[in-house]
Design a protein around this motif. Structure first.
Motif, PDB file in Angstrom:
ATOM      1  N   ASP A 188       0.859  -1.179   0.000  1.00 23.40           N
ATOM      2  CA  ASP A 188       0.000   0.000   0.000  1.00 23.40           C
ATOM      3  C   ASP A 188       0.897   1.232   0.000  1.00 23.40           C
ATOM      4  O   ASP A 188       1.551   1.533   1.000  1.00 23.40           O
ATOM      5  CB  ASP A 188      -0.901  -0.013   1.237  1.00 23.40           C
ATOM      6  N   ASP A 189       0.959   1.927  -1.125  1.00 26.00           N
ATOM      7  CA  ASP A 189       1.834   3.097  -1.245  1.00 26.00           C
ATOM      8  C   ASP A 189       1.071   4.407  -1.090  1.00 26.00           C
ATOM      9  O   ASP A 189       1.558   5.468  -1.477  1.00 26.00           O
ATOM     10  CB  ASP A 189       2.588   3.078  -2.574  1.00 26.00           C
ATOM     11  N   SER A 190      -0.154   4.347  -0.534  1.00 27.04           N
ATOM     12  CA  SER A 190      -0.979   5.555  -0.440  1.00 27.04           C
ATOM     13  C   SER A 190      -0.339   6.620   0.441  1.00 27.04           C
ATOM     14  O   SER A 190      -0.471   7.821   0.161  1.00 27.04           O
ATOM     15  CB  SER A 190      -2.382   5.206   0.075  1.00 27.04           C
ATOM     16  N   ALA A 191       0.361   6.215   1.503  1.00 28.54           N
ATOM     17  CA  ALA A 191       1.005   7.205   2.376  1.00 28.54           C
ATOM     18  C   ALA A 191       2.078   7.965   1.619  1.00 28.54           C
ATOM     19  O   ALA A 191       2.181   9.198   1.722  1.00 28.54           O
ATOM     20  CB  ALA A 191       1.595   6.511   3.600  1.00 28.54           C
ATOM     21  N   GLY A 192       2.884   7.250   0.850  1.00 29.08           N
ATOM     22  CA  GLY A 192       3.917   7.919   0.070  1.00 29.08           C
ATOM     23  C   GLY A 192       3.345   8.835  -0.986  1.00 29.08           C
ATOM     24  O   GLY A 192       3.825   9.959  -1.186  1.00 29.08           O
ATOM     25  N   TRP A 193       2.303   8.365  -1.677  1.00 29.98           N
ATOM     26  CA  TRP A 193       1.662   9.199  -2.691  1.00 29.98           C
ATOM     27  C   TRP A 193       1.091  10.476  -2.066  1.00 29.98           C
ATOM     28  O   TRP A 193       1.198  11.572  -2.641  1.00 29.98           O
ATOM     29  CB  TRP A 193       0.542   8.427  -3.381  1.00 29.98           C
ATOM     30  N   SER A 194       0.485  10.361  -0.893  1.00 37.12           N
ATOM     31  CA  SER A 194      -0.081  11.541  -0.234  1.00 37.12           C
ATOM     32  C   SER A 194       1.002  12.568   0.058  1.00 37.12           C
ATOM     33  O   SER A 194       0.826  13.775  -0.171  1.00 37.12           O
ATOM     34  CB  SER A 194      -0.785  11.135   1.066  1.00 37.12           C
ATOM     35  N   LEU A 195       2.141  12.100   0.558  1.00 41.48           N
ATOM     36  CA  LEU A 195       3.246  13.012   0.851  1.00 41.48           C
ATOM     37  C   LEU A 195       3.801  13.635  -0.421  1.00 41.48           C
ATOM     38  O   LEU A 195       4.119  14.841  -0.454  1.00 41.48           O
ATOM     39  CB  LEU A 195       4.347  12.262   1.604  1.00 41.48           C
ATOM     40  N   ASP A 196       3.920  12.843  -1.485  1.00 46.59           N
ATOM     41  CA  ASP A 196       4.408  13.392  -2.753  1.00 46.59           C
ATOM     42  C   ASP A 196       3.462  14.469  -3.280  1.00 46.59           C
ATOM     43  O   ASP A 196       3.908  15.514  -3.789  1.00 46.59           O
ATOM     44  CB  ASP A 196       4.549  12.286  -3.791  1.00 46.59           C
ATOM     45  N   LEU A 197       2.161  14.240  -3.164  1.00 44.65           N
ATOM     46  CA  LEU A 197       1.196  15.241  -3.614  1.00 44.65           C
ATOM     47  C   LEU A 197       1.319  16.522  -2.805  1.00 44.65           C
ATOM     48  O   LEU A 197       1.164  17.628  -3.350  1.00 44.65           O
ATOM     49  CB  LEU A 197      -0.222  14.679  -3.534  1.00 44.65           C
ATOM     50  N   GLU A 198       1.614  16.404  -1.505  1.00 45.95           N
ATOM     51  CA  GLU A 198       1.836  17.611  -0.704  1.00 45.95           C
ATOM     52  C   GLU A 198       2.975  18.439  -1.282  1.00 45.95           C
ATOM     53  O   GLU A 198       2.882  19.676  -1.384  1.00 45.95           O
ATOM     54  CB  GLU A 198       2.158  17.221   0.744  1.00 45.95           C
ATOM     55  N   SER A 199       4.069  17.763  -1.647  1.00 50.52           N
ATOM     56  CA  SER A 199       5.206  18.483  -2.231  1.00 50.52           C
ATOM     57  C   SER A 199       4.838  19.114  -3.564  1.00 50.52           C
ATOM     58  O   SER A 199       5.217  20.257  -3.853  1.00 50.52           O
ATOM     59  CB  SER A 199       6.385  17.519  -2.430  1.00 50.52           C
ATOM     60  N   LEU A 200       4.093  18.400  -4.388  1.00 51.92           N
ATOM     61  CA  LEU A 200       3.734  18.906  -5.712  1.00 51.92           C
ATOM     62  C   LEU A 200       2.786  20.097  -5.624  1.00 51.92           C
ATOM     63  O   LEU A 200       2.864  21.027  -6.438  1.00 51.92           O
ATOM     64  CB  LEU A 200       3.096  17.785  -6.538  1.00 51.92           C
ATOM     65  N   ILE A 201       1.897  20.084  -4.650  1.00 52.16           N
ATOM     66  CA  ILE A 201       0.959  21.200  -4.483  1.00 52.16           C
ATOM     67  C   ILE A 201       1.709  22.499  -4.195  1.00 52.16           C
ATOM     68  O   ILE A 201       1.333  23.577  -4.672  1.00 52.16           O
ATOM     69  CB  ILE A 201      -0.049  20.890  -3.363  1.00 52.16           C
ATOM     70  N   ALA A 202       2.789  22.402  -3.427  1.00 51.31           N
ATOM     71  CA  ALA A 202       3.560  23.589  -3.054  1.00 51.31           C
ATOM     72  C   ALA A 202       4.597  23.982  -4.104  1.00 51.31           C
ATOM     73  O   ALA A 202       5.269  25.014  -3.947  1.00 51.31           O
ATOM     74  CB  ALA A 202       4.266  23.339  -1.715  1.00 51.31           C
ATOM     75  N   GLU A 203       4.704  23.225  -5.182  1.00 50.26           N
ATOM     76  CA  GLU A 203       5.751  23.435  -6.179  1.00 50.26           C
ATOM     77  C   GLU A 203       5.308  24.438  -7.241  1.00 50.26           C
ATOM     78  O   GLU A 203       4.222  24.320  -7.808  1.00 50.26           O
ATOM     79  CB  GLU A 203       6.088  22.092  -6.843  1.00 50.26           C
ATOM     80  N   PRO A 204       6.147  25.450  -7.558  1.00 46.40           N
ATOM     81  CA  PRO A 204       5.805  26.378  -8.640  1.00 46.40           C
ATOM     82  C   PRO A 204       5.996  25.743 -10.006  1.00 46.40           C
ATOM     83  O   PRO A 204       6.762  24.791 -10.170  1.00 46.40           O
ATOM     84  CB  PRO A 204       6.789  27.542  -8.429  1.00 46.40           C
ATOM     85  N   ALA A 205       5.312  26.290 -10.997  1.00 46.38           N
ATOM     86  CA  ALA A 205       5.366  25.755 -12.359  1.00 46.38           C
ATOM     87  C   ALA A 205       6.387  26.496 -13.212  1.00 46.38           C
ATOM     88  O   ALA A 205       6.198  26.657 -14.419  1.00 46.38           O
ATOM     89  CB  ALA A 205       3.982  25.835 -13.004  1.00 46.38           C
ATOM     90  N   ASP A 206       7.495  26.895 -12.639  1.00 50.48           N
ATOM     91  CA  ASP A 206       8.523  27.672 -13.321  1.00 50.48           C
ATOM     92  C   ASP A 206       9.628  26.740 -13.801  1.00 50.48           C
ATOM     93  O   ASP A 206      10.554  26.427 -13.048  1.00 50.48           O
ATOM     94  CB  ASP A 206       9.082  28.736 -12.371  1.00 50.48           C
ATOM     95  N   VAL A 207       9.549  26.287 -15.037  1.00 45.68           N
ATOM     96  CA  VAL A 207      10.546  25.371 -15.574  1.00 45.68           C
ATOM     97  C   VAL A 207      11.873  26.083 -15.816  1.00 45.68           C
ATOM     98  O   VAL A 207      12.949  25.489 -15.661  1.00 45.68           O
ATOM     99  CB  VAL A 207      10.026  24.739 -16.883  1.00 45.68           C
TER     100      VAL A 207
END
Length: 275
Positions: A188-207
């Motif tokens: 069950d990788d749901s805990a890891g996915w949840s944490l990764d989504l937290e990081s992605l939500i805070a990430e800017p879209a500046d390539v």
């Protein structure tokens, strides 16, 4: 230890900057190559590629925080936490490393490079730089709700559609358009996915900010990977000052798993030039 084939192997644990346990596996001997897995991955993710590099390199495979057998760490997680974990691992290694990242792990590698970690080169497989920002917050809420209800099939389909943006036709061809029951022994990788989504939500879209990367960079991509990945990778390639951009014909985002021979060969070729 050394196995029957003569390949050196070791499994260990280190305490990261905040005390989180990070479990790592090392295969082979030589110059160190650290390989960071993507979302939903673990110690096994880079294994097929690592086995093909172990005759020339010491390949280090950490399980990122949130993914067993490593510890969960704190919430919300940020990319700075991931960089802190890599810093602890590189200090354990004791010398500069070649740093590889797959998918989300490739974004971690970019952060590590601009943070000043001792990185000799970057080896990136399709960082999903388009999957960022506050628009993912409702996805995280729905994912957590589905996971809490044990609806792992629907939760996985949600991620495929809303985060990876896999086209419906491809999901149908993969047999993933209808949520299926998971086997009881699947991790069950749901805990890891949840944490990764937290990081992605805070990430800017500046390539363009990745122009600050100074390390030689191998940017790998599947020639058949769906949009918006190709457009995003084109922008990343334009921003990186020292980049070798390599498409893999007939491959998509999953090439490190389904075509490890080709991926390992390209990495070895690039490292032979970089060294």
């Amino acid at each position: 230890m050394v196995n029957e084939s003569g390949t050196r192997r070791e499994l260990g644990t280190l305490a990261s900057f905040d005390g989180t346990d990070i479990v790592w596996r090392r295969i082979g001997a030589g110059d160190p190559v650290v390989m960071v897995h993507g979302s939903g991955g673990g110690l096994h993710s880079w294994q097929p590629v690592a086995e093909r590099l172990a005759d020339r390199y010491a390949v280090w495979l950490p399980a990122r925080r949130g993914y067993e057998p490593s510890g969960p760490g704190h919430s919300p997680k940020t990319f700075a936490d991931e960089v802190g974990d890599l810093k602890a691992l590189i200090e354990r290694i004791g010398r500069p490393v070649h740093l590889a990242g797959m998918s989300y792990g490739a974004t971690v590698a970019l952060h590590a490079a601009v943070a000043g970690l001792p990185v000799r080169s970057l080896l990136l497989w399709e960082p999903p730089l388009f999957a960022v920002g506050e628009q993912l917050a409702p996805v995280l809420d729905e994912f957590r709700d589905l996971s809490a209800k044990g609806e792992r099939g629907r939760a996985g389909l949600l991620l495929a559609e809303k985060v990876a943006r896999i086209p419906a036709a491809l999901l149908e061809a993969m047999g993933a358009s209808e949520p299926a029951a998971h086997e009881s022994d699947e991790p069950d990788d749901s805990a890891g996915w949840s944490l990764d989504l937290e990081s992605l939500i805070a990430e800017p879209a500046d390539v363009e900010r990745w122009s600050a990367v100074t390390a030689p960079t191998l940017l790998m991509r599947g020639a058949d990977t769906w949009q918006p990945m190709p457009e995003t990778l084109d922008r990343l390639a334009a921003a990186l000052p020292h980049v070798t951009d390599v498409p893999f014909p007939g491959q998509m985002h999953f090439a490190p798993s389904v075509a490890p021979d080709a991926v390992a060969a390209e990495i070895a070729r690039f490292l032979s030039v970089t060294d």
